[in-house]
Design a protein around this motif. Structure first.
Motif, short mmCIF file in Angstrom:
data_model
loop_
_atom_site.label_atom_id
_atom_site.label_comp_id
_atom_site.label_asym_id
_atom_site.label_seq_id
_atom_site.Cartn_x
_atom_site.Cartn_y
_atom_site.Cartn_z
N ALA A 26 0.86 -1.24 -0.12
CA ALA A 26 0.22 -0.12 -0.06
C ALA A 26 0.76 1.21 -0.17
O ALA A 26 1.92 1.34 0.67
CB ALA A 26 -0.97 0.15 0.93
N SER A 47 -11.27 0.89 -4.94
CA SER A 47 -11.44 0.95 -3.42
C SER A 47 -12.68 2.06 -3.21
O SER A 47 -12.16 3.33 -3.36
CB SER A 47 -10.43 1.19 -2.67
N GLY A 253 -7.06 -0.76 0.20
CA GLY A 253 -7.27 0.02 -0.72
C GLY A 253 -7.61 -0.51 -2.21
O GLY A 253 -7.65 -1.69 -2.14
N SER A 270 -3.39 2.77 -1.27
CA SER A 270 -4.30 3.18 -0.47
C SER A 270 -4.46 4.61 -0.87
O SER A 270 -3.41 5.43 -1.21
CB SER A 270 -4.02 2.97 0.90
#
Length: 273
Positions: A26, A47, A253, A270
């Motif tokens: 991430a 996401s 994410g 993310s």
């Protein structure tokens, strides 16, 4: 079945990655550039706080969007699309008529001007816009390496379809229906070389069953987020017991599967909402 390999590089703001293994990482980003060559593609599971949407992009800049998320997550969807540099779409595929899947379809059509819109047989299009109905068994070849096949079409209750996406030797089983009878039907098909399973119904309900997972035998599972359903803990236990990598977008994410024709990697990105 394609096999994963070792991660080369992660840059927090701008990504330029080689192919690697299917472990996830991430990083916070503002834009994403995978610098795809002609023999590469990415499949991006966005996401979103509610609903599901997936982007396919290859090295020839062919762009496909599967589903459009919920109305509540529309701006999140557009933020991710902009982050990946998407200005136009070639195709939009809707796998289910209902909240979380097609809420933003008309707005996506107006904003990204897709050349084609595909939906399950029996789908009711809003505002009299045109689309192509996909029946069970439909096989669509988008390019030399990208293809989509309809494994099951459901029109008796909720109009929906389960599909398999192929890029080279990479196979992604994109499940929509949460029904044991459909799983039994699909276990009769040659799906044992599936690489990634997109779990149906946000991981809720009584499926995905053990026999189905054993038949499909994926290396990784993608689970989208919804504001309504909760993930079935029994499903998580089954996935763990089978050593299937779990990528739950709420936790990790946006999930990116980068592919050559023969291998792939999975990376998580993310982004604070």
């Amino acid at each position: 079945m394609s096999r994963p390999f070792i991660i080369l590089l992660i840059v927090c703001v701008l990504l330029d990655l080689g192919i690697s293994n299917n472990r996830s990482y991430a990083s916070k980003v503002e834009s994403v550039d995978f610098d795809l060559s002609e023999g590469e593609a990415i499949m991006v599971f966005f996401s979103l706080s509610d609903g599901e949407a997936t982007l396919i992009k290859d090295g020839t800049n062919h762009h496909i969007l599967i589903n459009t998320g919920s109305a509540a997550s529309k701006e999140e969807l557009y933020k991710w699309m902009n982050m990946f540099g998407i200005k136009k779409l070639d195709e939009v595929i809707i796998t289910k008529q209902g909240a979380g899947f097609d809420d933003n379809l008309m707005d996506v059509i107006n904003r990204f001007s897709p050349k084609h819109v595909y939906a399950p047989n029996g789908y009711q299009m809003k505002n009299d816009s045109s689309y192509e109905a996909w029946k069970e068994g439909k096989h669509h070849q988008y390019s030399e390496d990208i293809s989509v096949r309809v494994l099951h079409n459901e029109s008796t209750s909720t109009v929906s379809m389960d599909i398999i996406v192929t890029y080279g030797e990479n196979r992604i089983l994109y499940m929509t229906n949460n029904d044991s009878s459909i799983e039994k039907k699909l276990t009769k098909l040659p799906l044992s070389d599936t690489d990634v399973l997109k779990v149906a119904n946000y991981g809720g309900g009584t499926t995905t069953s053990q026999p189905f997972l054993e038949k499909v035998d994926p290396q990784a599972a993608i689970i989208f987020e919804t504001s309504i359903n909760r993930i079935n803990p029994d499903l998580l236990e089954r996935l763990y017991e089978m050593w299937i990598d779990i990528h739950y977008v709420k936790q990790v994410g946006t999930v990116v599967m980068k592919m050559t024709k023969y291998q792939y990697e999975i990376i998580s990105i993310s982004e604070s909402r």
